[in-house]
Structure formats: C-alpha cells, structure tokens
Enzyme design. Structure first.
Site, mmCIF file in Angstrom:
data_model
loop_
_atom_site.group_PDB
_atom_site.id
_atom_site.type_symbol
_atom_site.label_atom_id
_atom_site.label_comp_id
_atom_site.label_asym_id
_atom_site.label_seq_id
_atom_site.Cartn_x
_atom_site.Cartn_y
_atom_site.Cartn_z
ATOM 1 N N ASN A 53 0.853 -1.191 0.000
ATOM 2 C CA ASN A 53 0.000 0.000 0.000
ATOM 3 C C ASN A 53 0.886 1.237 0.000
ATOM 4 O O ASN A 53 2.113 1.143 0.034
ATOM 5 C CB ASN A 53 -0.966 -0.028 1.186
ATOM 6 C CG ASN A 53 -0.219 -0.071 2.497
ATOM 7 O OD1 ASN A 53 0.483 0.856 2.849
ATOM 8 N ND2 ASN A 53 -0.350 -1.189 3.220
ATOM 9 N N ASP B 259 -4.245 -6.529 5.334
ATOM 10 C CA ASP B 259 -5.245 -7.371 5.999
ATOM 11 C C ASP B 259 -5.318 -8.759 5.370
ATOM 12 O O ASP B 259 -5.788 -9.706 5.989
ATOM 13 C CB ASP B 259 -6.628 -6.707 5.896
ATOM 14 C CG ASP B 259 -6.692 -5.456 6.765
ATOM 15 O OD1 ASP B 259 -5.999 -5.424 7.793
ATOM 16 O OD2 ASP B 259 -7.427 -4.511 6.398
ATOM 17 N N LYS C 67 8.378 -17.223 -10.733
ATOM 18 C CA LYS C 67 7.636 -16.108 -11.322
ATOM 19 C C LYS C 67 6.410 -16.643 -12.088
ATOM 20 O O LYS C 67 6.536 -17.570 -12.893
ATOM 21 C CB LYS C 67 8.561 -15.345 -12.270
ATOM 22 C CG LYS C 67 7.967 -14.075 -12.790
ATOM 23 C CD LYS C 67 8.935 -13.349 -13.720
ATOM 24 C CE LYS C 67 8.214 -12.202 -14.399
ATOM 25 N NZ LYS C 67 8.780 -11.853 -15.670
ATOM 26 N N ASP D 74 -4.122 -9.912 12.848
ATOM 27 C CA ASP D 74 -4.354 -8.524 13.264
ATOM 28 C C ASP D 74 -3.538 -8.322 14.539
ATOM 29 O O ASP D 74 -3.899 -8.802 15.618
ATOM 30 C CB ASP D 74 -5.843 -8.271 13.521
ATOM 31 C CG ASP D 74 -6.117 -6.795 13.774
ATOM 32 O OD1 ASP D 74 -5.284 -6.138 14.444
ATOM 33 O OD2 ASP D 74 -7.143 -6.292 13.312
ATOM 34 N N ILE D 75 -2.414 -7.638 14.402
ATOM 35 C CA ILE D 75 -1.440 -7.538 15.505
ATOM 36 C C ILE D 75 -2.082 -6.885 16.738
ATOM 37 O O ILE D 75 -1.999 -7.402 17.853
ATOM 38 C CB ILE D 75 -0.196 -6.740 15.054
ATOM 39 C CG1 ILE D 75 0.427 -7.413 13.828
ATOM 40 C CG2 ILE D 75 0.817 -6.608 16.185
ATOM 41 C CD1 ILE D 75 1.493 -6.583 13.121
ATOM 42 N N LYS E 100 -13.654 0.905 15.614
ATOM 43 C CA LYS E 100 -12.391 0.152 15.559
ATOM 44 C C LYS E 100 -11.734 0.128 16.936
ATOM 45 O O LYS E 100 -11.193 -0.889 17.375
ATOM 46 C CB LYS E 100 -11.473 0.828 14.534
ATOM 47 C CG LYS E 100 -10.395 -0.049 13.988
ATOM 48 C CD LYS E 100 -9.687 0.607 12.795
ATOM 49 C CE LYS E 100 -10.399 0.368 11.484
ATOM 50 N NZ LYS E 100 -9.733 0.971 10.336
ATOM 51 N N LYS F 119 -10.986 -3.302 18.948
ATOM 52 C CA LYS F 119 -9.613 -3.714 19.277
ATOM 53 C C LYS F 119 -9.265 -3.422 20.737
ATOM 54 O O LYS F 119 -8.111 -3.557 21.137
ATOM 55 C CB LYS F 119 -8.615 -3.039 18.319
ATOM 56 C CG LYS F 119 -8.886 -3.395 16.846
ATOM 57 C CD LYS F 119 -7.699 -3.143 15.939
ATOM 58 C CE LYS F 119 -8.091 -3.371 14.484
ATOM 59 N NZ LYS F 119 -6.967 -3.524 13.573
HETATM 60 N N1 CTP Z 1 -3.370 -3.332 12.466
HETATM 61 C C1 CTP Z 1 -2.606 -4.378 12.942
HETATM 62 N N2 CTP Z 1 -2.580 -5.553 12.251
HETATM 63 C C2 CTP Z 1 -3.291 -5.721 11.132
HETATM 64 C C3 CTP Z 1 -4.093 -4.660 10.649
HETATM 65 C C4 CTP Z 1 -4.097 -3.461 11.344
HETATM 66 O O1 CTP Z 1 -1.949 -4.228 13.977
HETATM 67 N N3 CTP Z 1 -3.238 -6.892 10.497
HETATM 68 C C5 CTP Z 1 -3.398 -2.081 13.231
HETATM 69 C C6 CTP Z 1 -2.835 -0.884 12.491
HETATM 70 O O2 CTP Z 1 -1.434 -0.751 12.712
HETATM 71 C C7 CTP Z 1 -3.639 0.248 13.101
HETATM 72 C C8 CTP Z 1 -4.981 -0.372 13.414
HETATM 73 O O3 CTP Z 1 -4.735 -1.774 13.482
HETATM 74 O O4 CTP Z 1 -3.093 0.685 14.332
HETATM 75 C C9 CTP Z 1 -6.060 -0.108 12.425
HETATM 76 O O5 CTP Z 1 -5.611 -0.379 11.105
HETATM 77 P P1 CTP Z 1 -6.551 -0.112 9.867
HETATM 78 O O6 CTP Z 1 -5.842 -0.590 8.618
HETATM 79 O O7 CTP Z 1 -7.091 1.288 9.901
HETATM 80 O O8 CTP Z 1 -7.795 -1.029 10.193
HETATM 81 P P2 CTP Z 1 -8.086 -2.512 10.007
HETATM 82 O O9 CTP Z 1 -8.122 -3.146 11.352
HETATM 83 O O10 CTP Z 1 -7.164 -3.143 9.013
HETATM 84 O O11 CTP Z 1 -9.581 -2.445 9.452
HETATM 85 P P3 CTP Z 1 -10.111 -1.924 8.016
HETATM 86 O O12 CTP Z 1 -8.993 -2.204 7.028
HETATM 87 O O13 CTP Z 1 -11.324 -2.743 7.802
HETATM 88 O O14 CTP Z 1 -10.416 -0.473 8.154
#
Ligand code: CTP
Length: 418
Positions: free
Chosen positions: A217, A286, A296, A314-315, A348, A352
C-alpha cells in the site's frame, strides 16, 4: 568540533540579520552572557552594515561568524556551530531571511547553519508593517511554523520607518524569557517517557505473490518514524518495527526491518514482553496471497488471473486478546478511514479494545508531510488541528504520556480500558 565551541555552559547561537533592530541584539547578547549562557554570534553581511561585529565579539567574548567563504574561518565550521547548542535564535530576523529560510536556502553562513541544525530554532521578526503583513511574509512565517521554527513576536508600536503597526522586534528581555520558557518546555518533554519502553510499527507491509511481485500500500512510514523519534526525544527506549520504507532511522531508536504482515507480527510478539507502550502505526496488509508462487508467475492466455488471499494476523487485536485478563501494555492504534472518520475509528477502537486510537483520513495522511487527526478515547473525540507530522508526533507523545498509567504487577487491569 573546534576547541572554542567546547563549553560546559549552556550555549546559544545568535543569528543577526539586516534590520535597524540589530542594535538590540547587543543587549540580548549581554543579557545571556550575564545569565551564564555562552553566545556564539553569526551575522549576515547586511547585519554588519547595521552593527559592527566587533561590538558582538566584545560582548560575547567569542569570535563572531560573518561569511561562509571567509578565509579566516573554516568553511564548514559554521555548520558544527549548532552542534551541542541549546538553540539558534535569529534576532532580528528580516523579511528576506524569513523568505530564504522558508525555502531552505543555504547561500550564506547563517542560512546554512539554520538548515544544518539539530537544535530548536527561534526567529524574532523585525520589519516595516507592510512587509510583515504582506501575504508573502505571512506565507513564509506559516511555512516556518509548520517546519517547527518558533516565531517570537513581532510587537506592535512605532517602527523605525516612522509608521505605527506590527513589525517591531520584541524586547531583548522578552526574547530571552520566551526562549527560556520554550527550552524549559523541551526539557520537560525530554522526561515525559523517561524509563518507558515503547514499541512501534510503521510503514506498509509487502505480501509476496511470487519472487518478484507483491501486494502493498502507499503508506510512507513518515508518521510512525516521526512518532518513534518523538518518543525517543521524550526519553523512552524505542524499538521500531519498520515495513519496507527507505526512511533514515531516527537517532536513539532501535530498528527492526520486516517485509510481510507475518514478519511484522512475529517481530512485535518477540519484543512485546519488554514494552510498556505499543503504538501500531503501520498500514498492515489485511490479506496476503494464500500460496505465494515459488517461481515467477507466467503470463497466461486467459483474460483474468485470480489470486486467493487469506487474512493476516491482526497484531493489535491479537495483543488485546493476550492482554484481556491482565493488561500489561498501553496499546495505541491508528485508523486510516476514507469516510465517517470519527464513527468508524471509534468502532475500531472498541473492537480492538484500545484506550486510545488516532483516526485520520487515509487520503490526506498517506505520503503527506502533515496530517489532521482525531483522538478517540473513553471521554470521546478530540480533534487536533492539521500540523506537520514532526510536530504532531510530539503532540501525540504528550497525549499518550498523559493517558499512560504505569501498571504495577498487582495493579493489572486497573487501567479501565474501554
Ligand atoms: N493493524 C494491525 N494488524 C493488522 C491490521 C491493522 O496491527 N493486520 C493495526 C494498524 O497498525 C492500526 C490499526 O490496526 O493501528 C487499524 O488499522 P486499519 O488498517 O485502519 O484497520 P483494520 O483493522 O485493518 O480495518 P479496516 O482495514 O477494515 O479499516
């Protein structure tokens, strides 16, 4: 560093530019010297037309720096002059000097010194009221503020040109007091997270599709790196788990480079036991390809190519789960949303189980040098004005430090997270 720069006393670099108010710099030098501060004076060519370098040399008891290419002074020493200094204070700061500094020019000794500085910088503008109120000057001052330069004054009153209005340099006493107050604030900032261990994630992740391609990204990592730097400046021991970005490691920060979401999760879980505060700034993927190809992937004749993705760890959510019964780490999340920022961010935060979440508009934040965020906590939504990411990082560290309540081993669960 040259011997004459070594001093155990606090040291300030005083820059003087071309303005009638240059004579007040002599009084400012005298005040600081009297207060036990070592003053190194740097003058532009225009300043030397208003006041003699000899006056400043006599008052400071130190050599005065005037020209970048003056053979009598080592051409590079002017850059070293700011190392170890408490601040650079430019008083008076002319309209021309503000314009050059706002552009990041380094075509004379003082500008080069300001550009190469590591210490805080203050300017005390002095000019005619029309010059001060001109949109160009106001634009330059706004740029300097956004770059972290503190602007002292100017005052209103009778100006040297005979007109009355804003543009008069603050008095030497007011400048000395303002600089002392800011430096005291900085000193207080430097202890905000003293003895705390902060773990952060920053940047994007990269999920391999095959050996040469992947999903990622547009996160630049700037916010996470700025926060790591601010936390270190606040006295914390900082470990930064960084996705693939080419940013320099902030000084005093331990960096662990990772590529994928799984690498990032592994690194976080390996370091979390030593952390007091975790800040998840990374834009973690995600989903990742379920089965990255070992070779390849070749172009095929069919019109479409289907990738099968699986969810990543999701950390933040995982840390919340681990801390469910016994919170050990103060967890801070970020939320990048493209719409309904506060509402989606708050959802969110609850999902979390975070005491604090920092929500922003993804379109504005990604890759930009500034950002506008909303802090979400148990007391509601607290919007902050748009600011440079470096300044914002310091502000966020203050907000985190204010909310952080250290947990004693028997006090676990007492934090009352929402
Ligand atoms: N985060 C994480 N691990 C993941 C995804 C997100 O630790 N696999 C953490 C990000 O570092 C951030 C928070 O969760 O602090 C929210 O990340 P964000 O990308 O806004 O949200 P998502 O939980 O991925 O939800 P969505 O993509 O549906 O908005």
């Amino acid at each position: 560093m040259a011997d004459h720069m070594k001093t155990s006393q606090p040291r300030i670099v005083l820059g003087i530019t071309g303005s009638i108010a240059a004579y007040k710099a002599a009084e400012l030098t005298r005040l600081w010297v009297k207060a036990g501060i070592t003053v190194d004076v740097v003058m532009t060519e225009a300043a030397c037309r208003f006041i003699a370098p000899l006056t400043l040399q006599a008052l400071s008891g130190r050599p005065v720096w005037t020209a970048m290419w003056d053979g009598s002074q080592d051409g590079m020493q002017h850059i070293a002059l700011s190392r170890g200094a408490q601040a650079i204070v430019v008083a008076p700061a002319s309209a021309d000097f503000l314009a050059r500094t706002a552009q990041g020019r380094a075509d004379e000794a003082l500008s080069a010194l300001c550009l190469a500085r590591e210490c805080p910088m203050f300017v005390a503008p002095a000019m005619n009221v029309q010059m001060w109120t001109h949109p160009a000057t106001q634009r330059n001052v706004a740029r300097l503020r956004a770059d972290g330069v503190k602007v002292l004054g100017p005052d209103s009153g009778e100006l040297a040109c005979g007109e009355i209005g804003e543009g008069r340099m603050l008095s030497p006493e007011a400048i000395a007091a303002a600089v002392s107050a800011h430096l005291a604030d900085d000193a207080a900032f430097g202890t905000l997270l003293a003895g705390r261990r902060v773990l952060l994630t920053a940047g994007p992740t990269f999920e391999a599709i095959d050996p040469v391609r992947g999903l990622t990204n547009r996160s630049s990592g700037k916010m996470g790196f700025a926060l790591a730097q601010a936390a270190a400046q606040a006295g914390a021991e900082v470990t930064l788990i960084a996705g693939p970005v080419a940013l320099p490691t902030p000084s005093g920060v331990t960096r662990v480079d990772v590529i994928s979401a799984q690498d990032m999760a592994d690194a976080v879980f390996a370091h979390i036991d030593r952390a007091d505060i975790f800040i998840g700034v990374a834009a973690v993927a995600d989903y990742a390809p379920a089965a990255p190809a070992a070779q390849k992937i070749k172009k095929e004749t069919s019109d479409t190519l289907t990738l099968t993705l699986r969810p990543t760890v999701d950390i933040l959510a995982e840390l919340a789960k681990r801390d469910e019964r016994a919170p050990k780490v103060f967890r801070v999340g970020f939320a990048a949303e493209t719409q309904d920022i506060a509402a989606l961010g708050e959802a969110k935060r609850r999902r979390k189980h975070l005491p604090l979440l920092i929500a922003n508009r993804a379109q504005d934040a990604i890759n930009a040098d500034d950002n506008e965020v909303i802090l979400l906590d148990d007391d509601g939504a607290h919007p902050l004005p748009r600011m440079d990411k470096t300044l914002l990082a310091r502000r966020l560290v203050e907000e985190i430090a204010r909310r952080f309540v250290p947990l004693s081993p028997c006090g676990r669960g007492a934090r009352g997270e929402g």
